[in-house]
Scaffold this motif. Structure first.
Motif, PDB file in Angstrom:
ATOM      1  N   PRO A  14       0.805  -1.233   0.000  1.00 25.84           N
ATOM      2  CA  PRO A  14       0.000   0.000   0.000  1.00 25.84           C
ATOM      3  C   PRO A  14       0.834   1.277   0.000  1.00 25.84           C
ATOM      4  O   PRO A  14       0.428   2.284  -0.582  1.00 25.84           O
ATOM      5  N   ILE A  15       2.001   1.249   0.645  1.00 25.59           N
ATOM      6  CA  ILE A  15       2.870   2.441   0.639  1.00 25.59           C
ATOM      7  C   ILE A  15       3.358   2.727  -0.775  1.00 25.59           C
ATOM      8  O   ILE A  15       3.371   3.880  -1.219  1.00 25.59           O
ATOM      9  N   LEU A  16       3.744   1.683  -1.500  1.00 20.02           N
ATOM     10  CA  LEU A  16       4.220   1.868  -2.875  1.00 20.02           C
ATOM     11  C   LEU A  16       3.090   2.350  -3.782  1.00 20.02           C
ATOM     12  O   LEU A  16       3.326   3.164  -4.689  1.00 20.02           O
ATOM     13  N   LYS A  17       1.891   1.860  -3.548  1.00 22.83           N
ATOM     14  CA  LYS A  17       0.755   2.346  -4.337  1.00 22.83           C
ATOM     15  C   LYS A  17       0.522   3.828  -4.073  1.00 22.83           C
ATOM     16  O   LYS A  17       0.215   4.600  -4.987  1.00 22.83           O
ATOM     17  N   PHE A  18       0.680   4.231  -2.811  1.00 21.52           N
ATOM     18  CA  PHE A  18       0.544   5.644  -2.463  1.00 21.52           C
ATOM     19  C   PHE A  18       1.612   6.484  -3.156  1.00 21.52           C
ATOM     20  O   PHE A  18       1.377   7.647  -3.503  1.00 21.52           O
ATOM     21  N   MET A  19       2.766   5.872  -3.379  1.00 15.77           N
ATOM     22  CA  MET A  19       3.864   6.570  -4.058  1.00 15.77           C
ATOM     23  C   MET A  19       3.668   6.654  -5.570  1.00 15.77           C
ATOM     24  O   MET A  19       4.482   7.259  -6.269  1.00 15.77           O
ATOM     25  N   GLY A  20       2.612   6.056  -6.083  1.00 17.70           N
ATOM     26  CA  GLY A  20       2.326   6.154  -7.506  1.00 17.70           C
ATOM     27  C   GLY A  20       2.632   4.909  -8.296  1.00 17.70           C
ATOM     28  O   GLY A  20       2.504   4.911  -9.522  1.00 17.70           O
ATOM     29  N   VAL A  21       3.056   3.829  -7.622  1.00 15.30           N
ATOM     30  CA  VAL A  21       3.331   2.564  -8.307  1.00 15.30           C
ATOM     31  C   VAL A  21       2.025   1.767  -8.330  1.00 15.30           C
ATOM     32  O   VAL A  21       1.609   1.185  -7.320  1.00 15.30           O
ATOM     33  N   LYS A  22       1.383   1.706  -9.478  1.00 18.12           N
ATOM     34  CA  LYS A  22       0.071   1.075  -9.594  1.00 18.12           C
ATOM     35  C   LYS A  22       0.181  -0.453  -9.570  1.00 18.12           C
ATOM     36  O   LYS A  22       1.261  -1.023  -9.725  1.00 18.12           O
ATOM     37  N   SER A  23      -0.955  -1.105  -9.390  1.00 18.97           N
ATOM     38  CA  SER A  23      -0.981  -2.570  -9.277  1.00 18.97           C
ATOM     39  C   SER A  23      -0.493  -3.254 -10.539  1.00 18.97           C
ATOM     40  O   SER A  23       0.080  -4.351 -10.483  1.00 18.97           O
ATOM     41  N   ASP A  24      -0.731  -2.639 -11.695  1.00 20.43           N
ATOM     42  CA  ASP A  24      -0.307  -3.242 -12.957  1.00 20.43           C
ATOM     43  C   ASP A  24       1.059  -2.734 -13.425  1.00 20.43           C
ATOM     44  O   ASP A  24       1.496  -3.052 -14.538  1.00 20.43           O
ATOM     45  N   SER A  25       1.739  -1.969 -12.586  1.00 20.55           N
ATOM     46  CA  SER A  25       3.042  -1.427 -12.961  1.00 20.55           C
ATOM     47  C   SER A  25       4.115  -2.506 -12.875  1.00 20.55           C
ATOM     48  O   SER A  25       4.149  -3.288 -11.909  1.00 20.55           O
ATOM     49  N   PRO A  26       5.017  -2.573 -13.834  1.00 17.29           N
ATOM     50  CA  PRO A  26       6.118  -3.546 -13.759  1.00 17.29           C
ATOM     51  C   PRO A  26       7.100  -3.228 -12.616  1.00 17.29           C
ATOM     52  O   PRO A  26       7.918  -4.072 -12.264  1.00 17.29           O
TER      53      PRO A  26
END
Length: 511
Positions: A202-214
């Motif tokens: 969740p922290i990485l998603k908050f940083m802008g790394v989406k679920s489908d991001s490589p």
């Protein structure tokens, strides 16, 4: 030392405290007593501070050989790890350095006073015994010279060094703030490790790394593994704060270099020989951090008692009270850089990979000025403890001038050298193009960075955050670096304003 500097400006003299910025500018490279002390502290401190960023640059170079996606993923993870770490690191290290320097200065003064009392008592004893001997022999008092008189040549410094007189150089010291810092650092390190490992996704998603991001999977792997070293990171930095308080920056240098050399050696072994990729880089880094902690702990045990006489001797409340104010400032200040990384990550792996390279170079070179800040902090803490305000002004102005010169030199070196050095980190043409956009900012902001690190000014994050949001959306990667330039400019200006107006610890300039 007081005789070597002029009187500090006061309101009654009609001089403005702002003039201390120009005080002694001609003596910027003078190796007098103050200049030598700054050099002896700042040079090894700067090398120690540079050791870890250089190791991170080596990590970045190795990871860049895997691919731009992995380089971008590690960049996001490092930004997260550094944001959480710095929230604890900067208040903990700064408070520890100041407290240890203050307690050590007080203990030295007390030992000197006790030593003088011991000499006087010894002299009086010799005097009394001489009187008794004279009376027994029957020699007239007028024809004798007593041992404690000026003519006797009695000199306390000629006493045998094995006497009971205190000798601070060989004593293991009771420094309550040292143990307090270690306990707090260990607890904060464990909390950080648990938080980052359990909430990495969740922290990485908050940083802008989406679920489908490589970038998500390698970023999560790197962040979780590197977080295992959080307790070692905070413990080692707390111990570095203790040594800095003793004005010993050589010991942290040796420990940091030993750990980072280990990291550099283990990186290719774990990443390429064992084919662990970004996970191997994280494992190598964790091993190096625990090695640094072990070295520092063994050295610290030779100088400081790490078991307090009682729990009451620990200074948790003092750390929390003083550290809270620093904590609020550091959260806001460091959040600007983390937000910039988040904005770059939202623009894709190419922008984030370029931002990671530029940011690591930007921070590594800027931290060289932090060595001057360490020297200034250690000397200022002792000067304030002794109320030697002349030394305070002389130190502040000298460190400021040296920081500005250092920033100008770094600006020239980076402006020329980074154009060629960028290919060390990546071969991707698109990433190299983005790096070329950031180079003028990385090089041009060095003088501002040096002043900002030396001053470590008050919170200017609100304006900087607004600029980051507006400029990143309107001008992309270019706008992010414009906002970071504004951020460092505001930090430097805030530092000028604080000293120039005599606020905070500088209010003595107006008394």
């Amino acid at each position: 030392m007081v005789n070597e500097v002029d009187s500090y400006p006061t309101k009654n003299s009609g001089r403005i405290p702002l003039c201390i910025f120009f005080k002694g500018a001609r003596d910027v490279f003078k190796l007098d007593k103050l200049g030598s002390e700054i050099a002896q502290i700042a040079f090894p401190a700067a090398l120690a501070l540079l050791a870890d960023p250089i190791a991170s640059l080596v990590d970045t170079a190795f990871i860049g050989q895997i691919g731009p996606v992995e380089l971008a993923a590690v960049g996001v993870s490092i930004a997260v790890f550094n944001q959480v770490s710095r929230i604890a690191i900067f208040p903990l290290v700064s408070v520890t350095t100041s407290f240890v320097a203050e307690e050590d200065a007080v203990q030295v003064v007390n030992q000197e006073e006790a030593q003088q009392i011991g000499y006087l008592e010894m002299s009086q004893t010799i005097n009394n015994e001489s009187k008794e001997l004279i009376e027994e022999i029957g020699i007239p008092p007028s024809s004798t010279i007593l041992p404690n008189s000026a003519e006797s040549g009695f000199k306390p410094e000629l006493l045998d060094e094995n006497t009971d007189a205190p000798n601070s150089k060989h004593q293991i010291r009771h420094i309550p703030s040292a143990l307090s810092a270690l306990v707090i650092g260990g607890i904060l390190g464990l909390i950080q490790a648990i938080l980052l490992i359990s909430a990495a996704r969740p922290i990485l998603k908050f940083m802008g790394v989406k679920s489908d991001s490589p970038m998500l999977i390698p970023a999560q792997q790197y962040l979780a593994l590197r977080s295992l070293g959080a307790p070692a990171v905070l413990l080692s930095l707390a111990m570095q704060g203790v040594f800095r308080g003793f004005k010993d920056t050589t010991t942290p240098l040796y420990a940091t270099v030993a750990g980072d050399v280990t990291n550099i050696i283990l990186d290719p072994i774990f990443m390429f020989f064992f084919r662990l990729g970004v996970s191997g880089a994280a494992i190598a880094h964790v091993i190096s951090q625990y090695l640094i902690s072990i070295i520092l702990l063994r050295r610290l045990m030779k100088h400081v008692y790490l078991l307090p006489p009682s729990i009451k001797n620990l200074q948790f409340s003092r750390f929390l009270t003083n550290g809270f104010l620093l904590l609020m400032r550091v959260i806001a200040v460091t959040f600007c850089v983390t937000l910039a990384a988040s904005m770059a990550a939202r623009q894709g792996s190419t922008s984030m990979a370029a931002f990671q390279v530029c940011l690591q170079v930007w921070l590594a070179t800027s931290l060289m000025a932090d060595g001057l800040a360490v020297a200034g902090q250690a000397i200022l803490a002792r000067a304030f403890a002794r109320k030697d305000y002349n030394l305070v002004v002389a130190t502040a102005s000298r460190v400021l001038h040296l920081g500005l010169v250092l920033g100008l030199v770094l600006s020239i070196i980076l402006g020329v050298g980074l154009q060629f050095a960028a290919k060390i980190f990546t071969k991707d043409v698109n990433v190299l193009h983005m790096i070329s956009i950031g180079i003028p900012f990385v090089a041009g902001t060095q003088p501002l960075n040096a002043l900002a690190f030396v001053f470590d000014g008050v919170c200017v994050a609100i304006v900087s955050i607004i600029c980051l949001f507006m400029l990143s959306f309107s001008h992309g990667f270019f706008g992010i670096w414009v906002a970071l330039t504004i951020y460092m400019s505001l930090r430097a200006l805030a530092g000028f304003w604080r000293i120039g107006t005599g606020t905070g610890p500088w209010n003595f300039l107006w008394t």
